[in-house]
Design an enzyme around this catalytic site. Structure first.
Site, PDB file in Angstrom:
ATOM      1  N   ASP A   2       0.873  -1.178   0.000  1.00  0.00           N
ATOM      2  CA  ASP A   2       0.000   0.000   0.000  1.00  0.00           C
ATOM      3  C   ASP A   2       0.907   1.224   0.000  1.00  0.00           C
ATOM      4  O   ASP A   2       2.099   1.142   0.281  1.00  0.00           O
ATOM      5  CB  ASP A   2      -0.891  -0.005   1.253  1.00  0.00           C
ATOM      6  CG  ASP A   2      -1.792   1.225   1.311  1.00  0.00           C
ATOM      7  OD1 ASP A   2      -2.340   1.609   0.263  1.00  0.00           O
ATOM      8  OD2 ASP A   2      -1.927   1.824   2.394  1.00  0.00           O
ATOM      9  N   SER A   3       0.298   2.359  -0.282  1.00  0.00           N
ATOM     10  CA  SER A   3       1.065   3.606  -0.239  1.00  0.00           C
ATOM     11  C   SER A   3       1.486   3.951   1.192  1.00  0.00           C
ATOM     12  O   SER A   3       2.428   4.707   1.385  1.00  0.00           O
ATOM     13  CB  SER A   3       0.204   4.740  -0.798  1.00  0.00           C
ATOM     14  OG  SER A   3      -1.039   4.770  -0.122  1.00  0.00           O
TER      15      SER A   3
ATOM     16  N   GLU B 242      -4.664   9.018   8.995  1.00  0.00           N
ATOM     17  CA  GLU B 242      -3.222   8.990   9.300  1.00  0.00           C
ATOM     18  C   GLU B 242      -2.899   9.765  10.580  1.00  0.00           C
ATOM     19  O   GLU B 242      -1.934   9.460  11.271  1.00  0.00           O
ATOM     20  CB  GLU B 242      -2.424   9.613   8.138  1.00  0.00           C
ATOM     21  CG  GLU B 242      -2.458   8.831   6.858  1.00  0.00           C
ATOM     22  CD  GLU B 242      -1.343   7.794   6.765  1.00  0.00           C
ATOM     23  OE1 GLU B 242      -0.284   8.005   7.347  1.00  0.00           O
ATOM     24  OE2 GLU B 242      -1.579   6.759   6.103  1.00  0.00           O
TER      25      GLU B 242
ATOM     26  N   TYR C  59      -0.577   8.376  -2.701  1.00  0.00           N
ATOM     27  CA  TYR C  59      -0.612   8.031  -4.120  1.00  0.00           C
ATOM     28  C   TYR C  59      -1.847   8.686  -4.768  1.00  0.00           C
ATOM     29  O   TYR C  59      -1.881   8.910  -5.965  1.00  0.00           O
ATOM     30  CB  TYR C  59      -0.747   6.514  -4.304  1.00  0.00           C
ATOM     31  CG  TYR C  59       0.516   5.692  -4.132  1.00  0.00           C
ATOM     32  CD1 TYR C  59       1.695   6.231  -3.626  1.00  0.00           C
ATOM     33  CD2 TYR C  59       0.523   4.342  -4.472  1.00  0.00           C
ATOM     34  CE1 TYR C  59       2.834   5.444  -3.471  1.00  0.00           C
ATOM     35  CE2 TYR C  59       1.654   3.551  -4.326  1.00  0.00           C
ATOM     36  CZ  TYR C  59       2.802   4.105  -3.825  1.00  0.00           C
ATOM     37  OH  TYR C  59       3.918   3.323  -3.679  1.00  0.00           O
ATOM     38  N   GLY C  60      -2.854   8.929  -3.943  1.00  0.00           N
ATOM     39  CA  GLY C  60      -4.166   9.325  -4.457  1.00  0.00           C
ATOM     40  C   GLY C  60      -4.209  10.639  -5.209  1.00  0.00           C
ATOM     41  O   GLY C  60      -5.135  10.892  -5.973  1.00  0.00           O
TER      42      GLY C  60
ATOM     43  N   CYS D 271      -3.734  -1.172  -2.003  1.00  0.00           N
ATOM     44  CA  CYS D 271      -3.996   0.243  -2.306  1.00  0.00           C
ATOM     45  C   CYS D 271      -4.985   0.346  -3.475  1.00  0.00           C
ATOM     46  O   CYS D 271      -4.725  -0.181  -4.562  1.00  0.00           O
ATOM     47  CB  CYS D 271      -2.673   0.906  -2.675  1.00  0.00           C
ATOM     48  SG  CYS D 271      -2.824   2.640  -3.105  1.00  0.00           S
ATOM     49  N   ASN D 272      -6.099   1.024  -3.245  1.00  0.00           N
ATOM     50  CA  ASN D 272      -7.095   1.193  -4.313  1.00  0.00           C
ATOM     51  C   ASN D 272      -6.522   1.990  -5.474  1.00  0.00           C
ATOM     52  O   ASN D 272      -6.747   1.667  -6.644  1.00  0.00           O
ATOM     53  CB  ASN D 272      -8.326   1.923  -3.778  1.00  0.00           C
ATOM     54  CG  ASN D 272      -9.155   1.078  -2.849  1.00  0.00           C
ATOM     55  OD1 ASN D 272     -10.192   0.571  -3.210  1.00  0.00           O
ATOM     56  ND2 ASN D 272      -8.685   0.909  -1.618  1.00  0.00           N
ATOM     57  N   THR D 273      -5.773   3.044  -5.167  1.00  0.00           N
ATOM     58  CA  THR D 273      -5.226   3.899  -6.216  1.00  0.00           C
ATOM     59  C   THR D 273      -4.247   3.113  -7.085  1.00  0.00           C
ATOM     60  O   THR D 273      -4.266   3.213  -8.320  1.00  0.00           O
ATOM     61  CB  THR D 273      -4.520   5.124  -5.595  1.00  0.00           C
ATOM     62  OG1 THR D 273      -5.406   5.742  -4.663  1.00  0.00           O
ATOM     63  CG2 THR D 273      -4.116   6.130  -6.648  1.00  0.00           C
TER      64      THR D 273
ATOM     65  N   CYS E 296     -11.077   3.143  -0.643  1.00  0.00           N
ATOM     66  CA  CYS E 296      -9.739   3.597  -0.256  1.00  0.00           C
ATOM     67  C   CYS E 296      -9.366   2.885   1.036  1.00  0.00           C
ATOM     68  O   CYS E 296     -10.213   2.717   1.929  1.00  0.00           O
ATOM     69  CB  CYS E 296      -9.756   5.113  -0.037  1.00  0.00           C
ATOM     70  SG  CYS E 296      -8.222   5.769   0.640  1.00  0.00           S
ATOM     71  N   THR E 297      -8.112   2.470   1.111  1.00  0.00           N
ATOM     72  CA  THR E 297      -7.641   1.700   2.269  1.00  0.00           C
ATOM     73  C   THR E 297      -7.903   2.377   3.609  1.00  0.00           C
ATOM     74  O   THR E 297      -8.083   1.710   4.617  1.00  0.00           O
ATOM     75  CB  THR E 297      -6.123   1.516   2.169  1.00  0.00           C
ATOM     76  OG1 THR E 297      -5.537   2.787   1.884  1.00  0.00           O
ATOM     77  CG2 THR E 297      -5.751   0.515   1.115  1.00  0.00           C
ATOM     78  N   HIS E 298      -7.857   3.696   3.616  1.00  0.00           N
ATOM     79  CA  HIS E 298      -7.939   4.413   4.896  1.00  0.00           C
ATOM     80  C   HIS E 298      -9.370   4.562   5.411  1.00  0.00           C
ATOM     81  O   HIS E 298      -9.568   4.858   6.584  1.00  0.00           O
ATOM     82  CB  HIS E 298      -7.334   5.811   4.746  1.00  0.00           C
ATOM     83  CG  HIS E 298      -5.851   5.807   4.625  1.00  0.00           C
ATOM     84  ND1 HIS E 298      -5.189   5.123   3.645  1.00  0.00           N
ATOM     85  CD2 HIS E 298      -4.899   6.412   5.388  1.00  0.00           C
ATOM     86  CE1 HIS E 298      -3.885   5.310   3.792  1.00  0.00           C
ATOM     87  NE2 HIS E 298      -3.683   6.085   4.849  1.00  0.00           N
TER      88      HIS E 298
HETATM   89  N1  DGL Z   1      -3.860   3.717  -0.241  1.00  0.00           N
HETATM   90  C1  DGL Z   1      -4.594   4.726  -0.960  1.00  0.00           C
HETATM   91  C2  DGL Z   1      -5.831   4.102  -1.601  1.00  0.00           C
HETATM   92  O1  DGL Z   1      -6.342   3.094  -1.157  1.00  0.00           O
HETATM   93  C3  DGL Z   1      -5.005   5.871  -0.063  1.00  0.00           C
HETATM   94  C4  DGL Z   1      -3.869   6.729   0.407  1.00  0.00           C
HETATM   95  C5  DGL Z   1      -3.133   7.428  -0.707  1.00  0.00           C
HETATM   96  O2  DGL Z   1      -3.685   8.360  -1.315  1.00  0.00           O
HETATM   97  O3  DGL Z   1      -2.007   7.032  -0.962  1.00  0.00           O
HETATM   98  O4  DGL Z   1      -6.323   4.624  -2.573  1.00  0.00           O
END
Ligand code: DGL
Length: 264
Positions: free
Chosen positions: A6-7, A149, A38-39, A69-71, A183-185
């Site tokens: 993940d990011s 975060e 990453y988003g 990570c979704n992105t 999104c993971t968060h």
């Molecule tokens: N991990 C990213 C996602 O799931 C979220 C955090 C980011 O923007 O890096 O899209």
């Protein structure tokens, strides 16, 4: 060993679901904390970062890669599958889309995600691949990443931000009946999001369905491990912070000694 990346720390929500479903497995988790988020970055940059992270995990002799990570799943899954073949690579978008269509087959479905995921339209495509006429609305929610975060996933600030993002999204007609946490968060903000969305909106979290997809692949390939499961963590910046704040996402304390700093 299953590799997860993940990011940052958010993908630990996916690792949590994987650990619950597959207690005999060992995991190596990589959070690219130096380059989060990453988003907000371009798809090309995210794809480049994702390939670097995947290569670092290959050095740990992984049998399957989970792109938590979704992105990164949205921007790089085909490139990762091609680069790592025949290693199985599982992203979170398709399992999330399947969970959404199963939960609210009549729709409409709303997707909350990062700017990059929304722009790329990966959830819309994945949902409509399963249900071609399904109405899908999207909303980028970048502040949720920062709130999670910062450990501010509950309370007044989180609620105000949730209202800001959700009110226009849920005011679209016909009113969405399902809300994908793309999104993971976002799972750590689930209570606030569910409260603002109201009881008639089903919240969909892809972590569970991603874990189910991983289990199905391991079973099919006869790769399930009998345990005992172990875990270790890699991050590209601030391992102490990772161990400390990671607990919010993983749902258990992280031994600082199990977190190594790596350079991609
Ligand atoms: N991990 C990213 C996602 O799931 C979220 C955090 C980011 O923007 O890096 O899209």
């Amino acid at each position: 060993m299953i590799g997860i990346f993940d990011s940052g720390m958010g993908g630990l929500t996916v690792m949590r679901a994987l650990k619950a479903r597959l207690p005999g497995e060992s995991f190596v988790y990589l959070g690219d904390t130096a380059r989060l988020p990453y988003g907000t970055k371009s798809a090309d940059t995210v794809a480049r970062y994702a390939l670097q992270a995947a290569r670092a995990l290959l050095a740990h002799d992984i049998k399957l890669l989970v792109v938590a990570c979704n992105t990164a799943s949205a921007a790089a899954l085909p490139a990762l599958c091609e680069a790592l073949a025949p290693l199985p690579v599982v992203g979170v978008i398709a399992p999330g889309a399947a969970a959404a269509v199963a939960a609210v087959p009549e729709g409409p479905i709303a997707v909350l995600a990062t700017e990059g995921t929304v722009k790329g339209g990966a959830y819309v495509r994945a949902i409509q691949a399963l249900a071609p006429r399904m109405p899908v609305v999207q909303q980028a929610a970048p502040l949720f990443v920062a709130l999670a975060e910062e450990g501010l996933a509950t309370g007044e600030i989180a609620r105000l931000v949730a209202e800001r993002y959700l009110k226009p999204l849920l005011a679209t007609l016909p009113r969405p009946k399902g809300l994908v946490l793309g999104c993971t968060h976002f799972p750590v903000l689930k209570d606030v999001i569910a409260d603002v969305a109201g009881p008639d909106v089903t919240i969909i979290d892809s972590a569970e369905t991603t874990a189910a997809a991983v289990e199905a692949i391991l079973k099919e390939k006869n790769l399930l491990a009998a345990g005992p499961g172990q875990q270790c963590f890699l991050c590209t910046d601030a391992p102490g912070r990772f161990a400390h704040l990671g607990e919010i996402f993983l749902g258990e304390a992280i031994d600082p000694g199990s977190v190594a700093l790596v350079d991609l």
